[in-house]
Design an enzyme around this catalytic site. Structure first.
Site, PDB file in Angstrom:
ATOM      1  N   THR A  50      76.713  52.548  68.785  1.00 37.90           N
ATOM      2  CA  THR A  50      77.711  53.554  68.413  1.00 37.90           C
ATOM      3  C   THR A  50      77.589  54.815  69.269  1.00 37.90           C
ATOM      4  O   THR A  50      78.530  55.595  69.339  1.00 37.90           O
ATOM      5  CB  THR A  50      77.572  53.953  66.931  1.00 37.90           C
ATOM      6  OG1 THR A  50      76.201  54.284  66.686  1.00 37.90           O
ATOM      7  CG2 THR A  50      77.984  52.823  65.999  1.00 37.90           C
ATOM      8  N   SER A 140      62.594  52.360  73.050  1.00 37.42           N
ATOM      9  CA  SER A 140      62.752  53.535  73.907  1.00 37.42           C
ATOM     10  C   SER A 140      61.476  53.997  74.590  1.00 37.42           C
ATOM     11  O   SER A 140      61.167  55.187  74.603  1.00 37.42           O
ATOM     12  CB  SER A 140      63.332  54.717  73.118  1.00 37.42           C
ATOM     13  OG  SER A 140      64.618  54.446  72.721  1.00 37.42           O
ATOM     14  N   ASP A 186      68.459  57.547  72.678  1.00 38.56           N
ATOM     15  CA  ASP A 186      67.015  57.435  72.875  1.00 38.56           C
ATOM     16  C   ASP A 186      66.385  58.798  73.145  1.00 38.56           C
ATOM     17  O   ASP A 186      65.375  59.171  72.542  1.00 38.56           O
ATOM     18  CB  ASP A 186      66.714  56.468  74.035  1.00 38.56           C
ATOM     19  CG  ASP A 186      67.372  55.112  73.833  1.00 38.56           C
ATOM     20  OD1 ASP A 186      67.815  54.824  72.710  1.00 38.56           O
ATOM     21  OD2 ASP A 186      67.460  54.346  74.808  1.00 38.56           O
TER      22      ASP A 186
HETATM   23  C1  GLA Z   1      69.969  51.271  74.186  1.00 35.33           C
HETATM   24  C2  GLA Z   1      70.587  52.504  74.821  1.00 35.33           C
HETATM   25  C3  GLA Z   1      71.079  53.480  73.750  1.00 35.33           C
HETATM   26  C4  GLA Z   1      71.970  52.775  72.715  1.00 35.33           C
HETATM   27  C5  GLA Z   1      71.301  51.505  72.215  1.00 35.33           C
HETATM   28  C6  GLA Z   1      72.194  50.688  71.327  1.00 35.33           C
HETATM   29  O1  GLA Z   1      68.795  51.619  73.514  1.00 35.33           O
HETATM   30  O2  GLA Z   1      69.643  53.142  75.645  1.00 35.33           O
HETATM   31  O3  GLA Z   1      71.754  54.558  74.350  1.00 35.33           O
HETATM   32  O4  GLA Z   1      73.234  52.523  73.252  1.00 35.33           O
HETATM   33  O5  GLA Z   1      70.883  50.671  73.288  1.00 35.33           O
HETATM   34  O6  GLA Z   1      72.492  51.376  70.152  1.00 35.33           O
END
Ligand code: GLA
Length: 400
Positions: A50, A140, A186
């Site tokens: 989202t 992350s 993240d």
């Molecule tokens: C990855 C991306 C985020 C986000 C998620 C999905 O972690 O780095 O920015 O889009 O996917 O929600």
């Protein structure tokens, strides 16, 4: 920052961890670090994909984090050592170029280059990086590295960034220097975390609201240990499909699509684009709903929202791998589970369960056993706490 199967050994008591990092610093650079910084990984509790659609995400900055121990240098050079990868990098602050074939170095170089291009004065340093965030598992690890490093440069440079600006600059480094088109989730999670609570992030105005999780609910991350299959290309494809949907529906971002608008415009949309739009509109609304349900401790609502999210991720957004299906079965069959769903970008990596806190150990054992008997793979299970955002810390004051 670490390969998934290493990670269990790397979670250690903070004092023992600090001693290991300091010992590596002495070995690599002689003498002691003068500065310690940390930044958390994150797990999203609701709101898959989202963020780049300007919607809501309910995110939890977690107690798995990246530490950097550093000491200034006076020759405008940066020397950095990764304990997890046992790898080194060195570059001058005057002319920072990407390095081919070694991505972790580019996160470091990218943050330095981006801060410098903002006109912020950078001080060279020797630095040792140690992370308990498993790498490429959807928690992350790259944002934790970026945000910890920006915090080191901030402290050494004697200037201050707001957490919001720090997050945006780290995202810029990842988008423009590393070339990964991630959203803001993240880095925002890593910079804006608050101890003891989740954050409801509004990706349109980039505001956050603290969300307290009712007593008795524990967040448990379940790592499928499967590589995130083709996630780069699939991720870009999802973004493009969402942009196409927004353009056809006449909105600036899918955040603005209501069920009525979707019903009215559906015949204009290619089938696959329609499915993506349907998922995002519902998922963003679910993030707001889960924030309420978690604070109120409304377990049936938590279960329902998580189940709807997973079904949408599987059938509409199509980001679920076979390993994720197996892990979902294992989580839902385990004692104490309240709700469970995907996490991160999907395509493997980690998933998340909300568990009755008195049954965390039983839940963990049951998931490990069920997942191993179906897949022959030993999963990793991490009960996590909500952690504060990127900051320097005093090594002398860390405790258990
Ligand atoms: C990855 C991306 C985020 C986000 C998620 C999905 O972690 O780095 O920015 O889009 O996917 O929600």
């Amino acid at each position: 920052m670490l390969s998934a199967n290493q990670s269990a050994d790397w979670v250690m008591h903070a004092e023992a961890r600090a001693e290991r990092v300091a010992a590596r610093f002495r070995e690599k650079f002689t003498g002691e670090p003068e500065l310690w910084a940390r930044a958390p990984g994150r797990v999203d509790l609701m709101g898959s994909h989202t963020d780049y659609n300007r919607g809501f995400v309910l995110t939890l900055p977690i107690s798995r984090d990246t530490w950097i121990a550093a000491r200034r240098r006076d020759d405008a050079k940066v020397r950095v050592h990764s304990m997890n990868l046992d790898d080194d990098d060195e570059f001058g602050l005057g002319d920072i170029a990407p390095i081919s074939g070694s991505r972790w170095c580019n996160y470091v170089r990218g943050v330095a280059a981006t801060l410098r291009n903002e006109g912020l004065a950078l001080t060279g340093c020797d630095a040792v990086v140690h992370s308990t965030v498993p790498v490429e598992a959807g928690l992350s690890s790259s944002a934790a590295l970026e945000c910890a490093l920006a915090t080191v440069f901030e402290a050494l440079g004697g200037w201050r960034l707001t957490p919001e600006r720090k997050a945006l600059l780290c995202q810029k480094a990842e988008n423009e220097f590393v070339g990964v088109q991630c959203g803001i989730l993240d880095q925002y999670s890593s910079c804006l975390g608050r101890e003891g609570c989740a954050l409801l992030l509004d990706c349109r105005d980039l505001s956050t609201r603290a969300v307290w999780i009712a007593d008795g609910i524990r967040i448990v991350v379940c790592n499928t240990m499967s590589q995130r299959r083709l996630s780069g290309g699939e991720y870009a494809q999802r973004r493009a499909e969402c942009e196409r949907g927004a353009a056809i529906l006449g909105v600036s971002a899918l955040r603005d699509v209501t069920p009525e608008m979707l019903a009215a415009g559906r015949s204009e949309l290619p089938e696959r684009v329609a499915k993506r739009c349907e998922f995002i509109a519902a998922e963003s609304a679910r993030a707001e709903s889960l924030a309420v349900a978690l604070t109120e401790g409304d377990r049936p609502a938590v279960a329902r929202l998580c189940a709807e999210s997973f079904a949408g991720a599987r059938d509409l957004y199509e980001i679920c791998s076979p390993a994720m299906m197996d892990m979902m079965d294992a989580m839902l069959a385990a004692p104490g589970v309240i709700g469970a769903r995907q996490a991160g970008a999907g395509f493997g990596g980690c998933m998340v369960a909300l568990v009755d806190s008195t049954l965390t150990d039983t839940f963990r054992a049951a998931v490990l056993e069920a997942y191993r008997s179906t897949t022959q793979v030993v999963a990793e299970i991490y009960p996590v706490e909500a952690a504060p955002g990127a900051a320097v810390f005093d090594r002398g004051k860390i405790g258990g």
